[in-house]
Design a protein around this motif. Structure first.
Motif, short mmCIF file in Angstrom:
data_model
loop_
_atom_site.label_atom_id
_atom_site.label_comp_id
_atom_site.label_asym_id
_atom_site.label_seq_id
_atom_site.Cartn_x
_atom_site.Cartn_y
_atom_site.Cartn_z
N ARG A 232 -5.50 11.76 1.05
CA ARG A 232 -5.65 10.45 1.68
C ARG A 232 -6.74 10.47 2.75
NH1 ARG A 232 -0.38 7.25 2.86
NH2 ARG A 232 -0.67 6.90 0.65
N ASP A 257 1.56 7.54 -8.11
CA ASP A 257 1.88 6.13 -8.31
C ASP A 257 1.50 5.63 -9.70
OD1 ASP A 257 2.90 5.87 -5.77
OD2 ASP A 257 0.97 5.35 -4.90
N ASP A 272 -5.26 -1.35 0.72
CA ASP A 272 -4.23 -1.61 1.71
C ASP A 272 -4.57 -0.83 2.97
OD1 ASP A 272 -2.58 -3.37 0.36
OD2 ASP A 272 -1.61 -1.74 -0.75
N GLU A 274 -3.02 1.52 4.34
CA GLU A 274 -2.84 2.97 4.25
C GLU A 274 -4.09 3.66 3.74
OE1 GLU A 274 -0.18 1.54 0.70
OE2 GLU A 274 -0.83 0.74 2.63
N GLU A 310 13.95 -1.50 0.54
CA GLU A 310 13.38 -0.18 0.20
C GLU A 310 14.42 0.91 0.36
OE1 GLU A 310 10.89 2.60 -1.28
OE2 GLU A 310 10.60 0.42 -1.29
N VAL A 467 5.89 -1.61 9.77
CA VAL A 467 5.78 -1.10 8.41
C VAL A 467 4.83 -2.01 7.63
CG1 VAL A 467 7.97 0.09 8.27
CG2 VAL A 467 7.88 -2.35 7.79
N LEU A 468 4.07 -1.41 6.74
CA LEU A 468 3.03 -2.14 6.01
C LEU A 468 3.64 -3.07 4.97
CD1 LEU A 468 0.69 0.91 5.47
CD2 LEU A 468 0.47 -0.87 7.18
N THR A 501 3.98 3.21 6.05
CA THR A 501 4.37 2.56 4.79
C THR A 501 5.88 2.41 4.73
OG1 THR A 501 4.58 4.61 3.53
CG2 THR A 501 2.40 3.60 3.60
N GLU A 504 7.73 5.48 3.14
CA GLU A 504 7.78 6.63 4.03
C GLU A 504 8.81 6.41 5.14
OE1 GLU A 504 4.78 9.47 6.70
OE2 GLU A 504 4.11 7.49 6.06
#
Length: 642
Positions: A232, A257, A272, A274, A310, A467-468, A501, A504
């Motif tokens: 990343r 993913d 995004d 992230e 989530e 959080v995203l 995220t 996470e």
């Protein structure tokens, strides 16, 4: 500058042929037909002798007569007036007429009269072979040239893209784009210098340093980042470099993913936040992740919200015995119900969906005592700062009394673990939402401390920042504003926030809930490592650039997106914090810290809260603030808050 179409060597030769003057193309056609005359005479002789022979003697007279008879007749009947790529019935008709006269004369000479070593059947075979050859060649040439013209014209109007990454994923993506025909790949960009100026599958490979030049020369619309196996941090470095070119960037998700090994255009997504953070995810500790969930009864409140849903997804995958979902919003509960039921199989966990309000104490007590959950995740809360600020008593009641009801339900049902989902806005709060969450934290802390060794429930608080992609998140808001041409609205040029995220955050919450604490009779307060805070103004600028636009304060051109500062909202802080004090320690997980913070006793808390909700239901905002300050001494409401 016009866009050039990069194609295969065959197509480039065809394009060169099409670019020739008309007389040159006619000369080439006559030369080709002359060759056909020679070829068909030879084939006719070979067919007659039933073997491959070389032409000799009077047989060459048959060749000469064929050429000097066929070419003038074809010219006279307009065979060469038709553009080859448009050859059709008119061309075939002209050939038939010319070849009819040709066949009569040619057969009269070689069949009726005859010459030594020239078979008489050649006068019949050769005109037939020549007619078939002329027709087939014209039709094939028409098909090839017509297709090339169509392809060239079509590609000239397609959006031009570059693919960053010439590996397997990039090549598969290029094939997918070509198959769909909705965009044209100008080339690959790749950091590997050994590939520069080479071609992969007919597509040239360029250095990333050539991006600006390529963009200006060919009007590149998008750069497609096709390197899903990169770390990343490396992806972030590349994206930040691309942001300087003001070209829209889309990316493939990480390999984990991608559902399959094959990559297509459908896998591309917009960037995004992230992708801009460079934050490397830490693999979960499976023992902690499964400890309070696998084979257990688990209850989640706020199960339809951003974090709650989530949590539900990840808990469901860990195969609990029974999963109970509590949600006040009917649509949110229906959505998560449909999602889970679509995935459910024979061996799926038992699922119970409860449409209820955590403020209804009787229902919460009955629910807990009926299903006897091993773990309760309390995620139900009002969280939008301006709305809670404008509806102070409603926000306080929901976030505090709802938590108290769930605490008592956990205690009465002898639940093993109770987890409160908290927020960084609870630290030195300046708004009602933040102070309501701090009061919810204190409720958990003081209640556990009050029970002491008699407490059979392990109480846990997990605190983290934004959080995203959650509801109300700044990222989807910015994306929508950019899509509509702006302006992008930022409350203050210096405002910063922590980001993580949702998956996470959910994983870390579940792991924190399973950690042991040195003081079992006390509630454990865990703070998630959110990384470095992000300046929202910088985030807005990067999102605008990576969408292919120019961030400005005042829009002057079509490619500009203005950024406007709207001022801090009621109760909004410039900077968020995760700790009230400095007393914290590391845990077995590198992204989770244990904090120790002061709180009032349960007797004081219960007394003040009773007065707050029973005596001040119609109190003014100032009176509410005075009552709250007794319980949360660090509460500092902003000046001018209504």
């Amino acid at each position: 500058m016009p866009n050039s179409v990069d194609t295969s060597p065959l197509h480039r030769r065809v394009e060169s042929l099409l670019a020739l003057p008309r007389h040159a193309k006619k000369t080439l056609a006559i030369m080709a037909d002359t060759s056909l005359c020679v070829l068909t005479v030879w084939l006719a002789v070979c067919l007659r002798f039933e073997s491959w022979v070389s032409l000799s003697g009077y047989q060459w007279l048959a060749v000469a007569l064929s050429v000097f008879l066929a070419i003038p007749l074809l010219t006279a009947f307009g065979f060469y007036h038709t553009v080859i790529r448009y050859a059709g019935r008119q061309t075939i008709t002209a050939a038939l007429r010319a070849m009819s006269i040709y066949a009569i004369i040619y057969s009269a000479v070689f069949t009726a009269y005859g010459f030594p070593l020239v078979p008489r059947t050649i006068g019949i075979l050769q005109p037939f072979l020549l007619l078939i050859s002329l027709a087939l060649i014209r039709l094939l040439a028409s098909q090839l040239l017509g297709e090339q013209i169509h392809t060239t014209a079509t590609q000239a109007n397609l959006p031009i893209v570059l693919i960053y990454g010439a590996g397997n994923s990039g090549q598969q993506l290029a094939s997918s784009l070509k198959a769909k025909g909705e965009s044209r790949v100008l080339g690959f960009l790749d950091d590997n210098t050994s590939l520069h100026k080479a071609r992969i599958a007919g597509i040239p490979v360029y250095s990333p340093h050539e991006l600006q030049t390529l963009s200006q020369q060919h009007q590149v619309r998008d750069v497609l980042l096709a390197m899903p196996s990169l770390s990343r941090s490396r992806r972030t470095d590349i994206i930040k470099g691309l942001s300087q070119s003001r070209i829209a960037v889309r990316t493939l998700p990480s390999l984990t993913d991608l559902a399959s090994g094959k990559v297509s255009e459908d896998d591309l997504r917009e960037l995004d936040i992230e992708d801009l953070l460079g934050r490397e995810p830490v693999a979960p500790i499976q023992e902690l992740l499964r400890a309070n969930i696998a084979g257990k009864n688990v209850l989640v409140t706020g199960a339809g919200g951003s974090i709650g849903s989530e949590l539900v997804r990840q808990i469901w995958r860990l195969e609990p015995e029974h999963l109970i979902l509590v949600e006040l919003n009917e649509l949110a509960l229906y959505s998560i119900h449909e999602e889970l039921m679509s995935r459910a199989g024979v061996d799926s966990p038992r699922l119970t969906f409860v449409l209820a309000n955590v403020l209804d104490k009787a229902i919460m007590l009955r629910l807990a005592c009926t299903h006897l959950p091993h773990t309760i995740f309390h995620a139900a809360a009002y969280k939008h700062v301006p709305l809670v600020e404008a509806n102070a008593m409603t926000g306080l009641r929901n976030n505090i009394l709802g938590t108290l009801n769930m605490i008592e339900a956990a205690h009465r049902s002898q639940c093993n673990n109770f987890v409160l989902i908290s927020t960084d806005k609870a630290v030195r709060p300046t708004n009602i939402m933040g102070v309501s969450k701090r009061l919810a934290e204190i409720a958990v802390q003081s209640f556990a401390n009050h029970l002491g060794n008699e407490c059979l429930t392990h109480f846990t608080i997990v605190r983290f920042g934004n959080v995203l992609a959650s509801s109300g998140s700044v990222v989807p808001k910015f994306r929508d504003q950019i899509r509509t041409g702006g302006p992008v609205t930022v409350t203050h040029p210096d405002i910063t926030r922590y980001f993580m995220t949702i998956p996470e955050a959910a994983q870390l919450v579940m792991q924190a809930a399973a950690m042991t604490t040195p003081h079992p009779q006390e509630a454990a307060l865990y703070v998630l490592d959110m990384g470095a805070p992000v300046k929202i103004f910088d985030l807005a600028e990067n999102m605008i650039r990576l969408s292919g636009f120019k961030p400005v304060r005042l829009k002057e051109a079509e490619n500009d997106i203005a950024i406007e500062f709207t001022g801090l909202r009621p109760g909004e802080k410039l900077f968020e914090e995760l700790l009230i004090g400095s007393q914290c320690e590391h845990t077995e997980h590198p992204k989770i810290k244990r904090a120790y913070e002061q709180f009032v006793s349960w007797d004081v808390y219960e007394d003040k809260l009773h007065k707050l909700f029973n005596e001040n239901s119609d109190a003014s905002f100032t009176e509410l603030q005075s009552a709250i300050r007794i319980l949360v001494s660090e509460y500092q409401p902003q000046m001018g808050t209504p």
